[in-house]
Design an enzyme around this catalytic site. Structure first.
Site, PDB file in Angstrom:
ATOM      1  N   LYS A 112       0.879  -1.163   0.081  1.00 35.20           N
ATOM      2  CA  LYS A 112       0.118   0.046   0.036  1.00 35.20           C
ATOM      3  C   LYS A 112       1.019   1.183  -0.020  1.00 35.20           C
ATOM      4  CE  LYS A 112      -4.180  -1.738   0.793  1.00 35.20           C
ATOM      5  NZ  LYS A 112      -5.406  -2.095   1.677  1.00 35.20           N
ATOM      6  N   LYS A 192      -6.458 -12.274  -8.194  1.00 32.82           N
ATOM      7  CA  LYS A 192      -7.463 -12.127  -7.161  1.00 32.82           C
ATOM      8  C   LYS A 192      -8.492 -11.162  -7.542  1.00 32.82           C
ATOM      9  CE  LYS A 192      -7.430 -10.435  -2.636  1.00 32.82           C
ATOM     10  NZ  LYS A 192      -6.966 -10.102  -1.273  1.00 32.82           N
ATOM     11  N   LYS A 195     -12.114  -4.924  -6.670  1.00 32.62           N
ATOM     12  CA  LYS A 195     -13.002  -3.743  -7.286  1.00 32.62           C
ATOM     13  C   LYS A 195     -11.697  -3.055  -7.975  1.00 32.62           C
ATOM     14  CE  LYS A 195     -14.494  -0.994  -4.583  1.00 32.62           C
ATOM     15  NZ  LYS A 195     -14.842   0.537  -4.659  1.00 32.62           N
TER      16      LYS A 195
HETATM   17  P1  AMP Z   1     -10.782  -5.873   0.711  1.00 37.16           P
HETATM   18  O1  AMP Z   1     -11.969  -5.441   0.186  1.00 37.16           O
HETATM   19  O2  AMP Z   1      -9.631  -6.338   0.130  1.00 37.16           O
HETATM   20  O3  AMP Z   1     -10.482  -5.157   2.145  1.00 37.16           O
HETATM   21  O4  AMP Z   1     -11.131  -7.433   1.455  1.00 37.16           O
HETATM   22  C1  AMP Z   1     -12.204  -7.367   2.616  1.00 37.16           C
HETATM   23  C2  AMP Z   1     -12.406  -8.991   3.108  1.00 37.16           C
HETATM   24  O5  AMP Z   1     -12.722  -9.592   1.625  1.00 37.16           O
HETATM   25  C3  AMP Z   1     -11.067  -9.354   3.445  1.00 37.16           C
HETATM   26  O6  AMP Z   1     -11.280 -10.444   4.581  1.00 37.16           O
HETATM   27  C4  AMP Z   1     -10.400 -10.284   2.275  1.00 37.16           C
HETATM   28  O7  AMP Z   1      -9.645 -11.287   2.878  1.00 37.16           O
HETATM   29  C5  AMP Z   1     -11.593 -10.781   1.515  1.00 37.16           C
HETATM   30  N1  AMP Z   1     -11.446 -10.575   0.311  1.00 37.16           N
HETATM   31  C6  AMP Z   1     -11.361  -9.942  -0.739  1.00 37.16           C
HETATM   32  N2  AMP Z   1     -10.926 -10.086  -1.888  1.00 37.16           N
HETATM   33  C7  AMP Z   1     -11.015 -11.434  -1.833  1.00 37.16           C
HETATM   34  C8  AMP Z   1     -10.874 -12.530  -2.760  1.00 37.16           C
HETATM   35  N3  AMP Z   1     -10.747 -12.123  -4.103  1.00 37.16           N
HETATM   36  N4  AMP Z   1     -10.910 -13.778  -2.534  1.00 37.16           N
HETATM   37  C9  AMP Z   1     -11.096 -14.166  -1.511  1.00 37.16           C
HETATM   38  N5  AMP Z   1     -11.402 -13.219  -0.325  1.00 37.16           N
HETATM   39  C10 AMP Z   1     -11.176 -11.896  -0.554  1.00 37.16           C
END
Ligand code: AMP
Ligand code: TRP
Length: 328
Positions: A112, A192, A195
């Site tokens: 980040k 992965k 968004k």
């Molecule tokens: P974030 O939006 O990246 O802050 O993620 C929010 C939550 O969703 C966290 O617990 C991540 O581990 C989970 N997460 C986000 N993207 C993925 C993905 N592509 N596959 C599995 N878990 C995800």
């Protein structure tokens, strides 16, 4: 007595099915067996640039979606982190027990910091606030995705340091409960789902949007023509069947893909149908919650009241252990 479990999610905008499968759906699995405390961690969101005018709506929309997924107040405590000021108080205390060296090793920080440039102290100490979130409730179990394992290791280290300092076993060492959907890939089948990469299906997408997006979902890249045999194990769309379709359906699809009896569009159609069957009730409940924002606010307030009761008791005990006074 049920064991206590804590997890948090940032209000970082529209949720996608990676968030759902990797985090929220998993959270719902523990509602019966644990005392679950879930938080919308808005203080964590201040660590990178964000739109302050959009924030209230983001928080409320996230709360509505969490409720729609089944995290209702009868089954868990749901609250907004900034409503419980004890999080930052404990974070300060724990920061006095964390070395700069250790924080410098955090992968998420490095990523980040590179992404946003000129990292602030909050981004650097992010894992300490996360440790405070968990330890404030003395939660021993934390459901997370694999990207959070390093932060949880830090929270165990911090708990140990605190315990050592005050010669007690006051804090449990939080253990991760990894989700079965550790890393859901995006429509590109490579990266992965996220968004920011635009390779996602939103949790709120309707059937028409899902169908539209699924058209470009990458399958087994070696399967160029309809008549080519496919390999389900090398196909991201087939891996999504693992989250939405029954085992019987998958056992039916796999050999028919290998023999080219069915094409990728056929396989996608089944997936869209199953995905929609699972997501439609969530969308409907979301629309219901969205029609009563005041009730959702009240749920967050009530959640904060419950969380605060535990948080204040912990902080009082922590202060006493450290030889500080606590007047409230
Ligand atoms: P974030 O939006 O990246 O802050 O993620 C929010 C939550 O969703 C966290 O617990 C991540 O581990 C989970 N997460 C986000 N993207 C993925 C993905 N592509 N596959 C599995 N878990 C995800
Ligand atoms: N850092 C977590 C994430 O990005 C969110 C989070 C904040 C969290 N505090 C937490 C997760 C406490 C588990 C426990 O997903």
């Amino acid at each position: 007595m049920k064991k206590r479990l804590f997890s948090g999610i940032q209000p970082s905008g529209e949720l996608h099915i990676g968030n759902y499968l990797g985090a929220i759906q998993n959270w719902t699995r523990y509602l019966d067996d644990y005392e679950c405390i879930y938080s919308i961690v808005d203080y964590h969101s201040l660590t990178i640039p964000y739109d302050h005018q959009a924030m209230p709506e983001r928080i409320l929309n996230l709360a509505m979606m969490l409720l729609a997924c089944g995290l209702t107040p009868e089954r868990c405590v749901l609250f907004r982190q900034s409503d419980v000021l004890e999080h930052t108080a404990l974070s300060w205390i724990l920061s006095c027990m964390t070395t700069i060296n250790y924080l410098e090793r955090m992968i998420q920080y490095k990523e980040k910091a590179e992404q946003h440039g000129a990292p602030n102290i909050g981004l650097f100490s992010y894992p300490i606030l996360q440790s405070a979130d968990i330890l404030l409730y003395r939660a021993g179990t934390v459901p997370v995705g694999e990207d959070q394992l390093q932060h949880l290791e830090l929270s165990r280290d911090v708990a140990r340091k605190f315990n050592l300092r005050v010669e007690s076993d006051y804090f449990p060492e939080p253990q991760a409960l990894l989700t079965p959907a550790r890393r859901v890939l995006g429509l590109d089948g490579k990266q992965k789902m996220s968004k920011s990469l635009g390779n996602h299906i939103a949790l709120a997408d309707d059937e028409a949007t899902i169908t539209q997006k699924m058209k470009r979902a990458v399958t087994d890249t070696r399967r160029m023509r309809r008549s080519d045999p496919g390999e389900p194990n090398d196909c991201n769309v087939f891996s999504w069947h693992g989250f939405f379709s029954s085992e019987a359906e998958r056992e039916d699809i796999a050999p028919r893909c290998r023999s080219a009896e069915i094409g990728c569009m056929d396989c996608k159609k089944i997936l869209i149908q199953n995905m929609n069957a699972q997501l439609e009730p969530i969308r409907e409940r979301y629309a219901e919650w969205a029609s009563k924002p005041a009730e959702v606010e009240e749920i967050l307030h009530e959640g904060a009241r419950k969380a605060r009761t535990i948080a204040q008791e912990t902080l009082r005990e922590v202060h006493a252990l450290l030889g500080l006074q606590h007047q409230y």
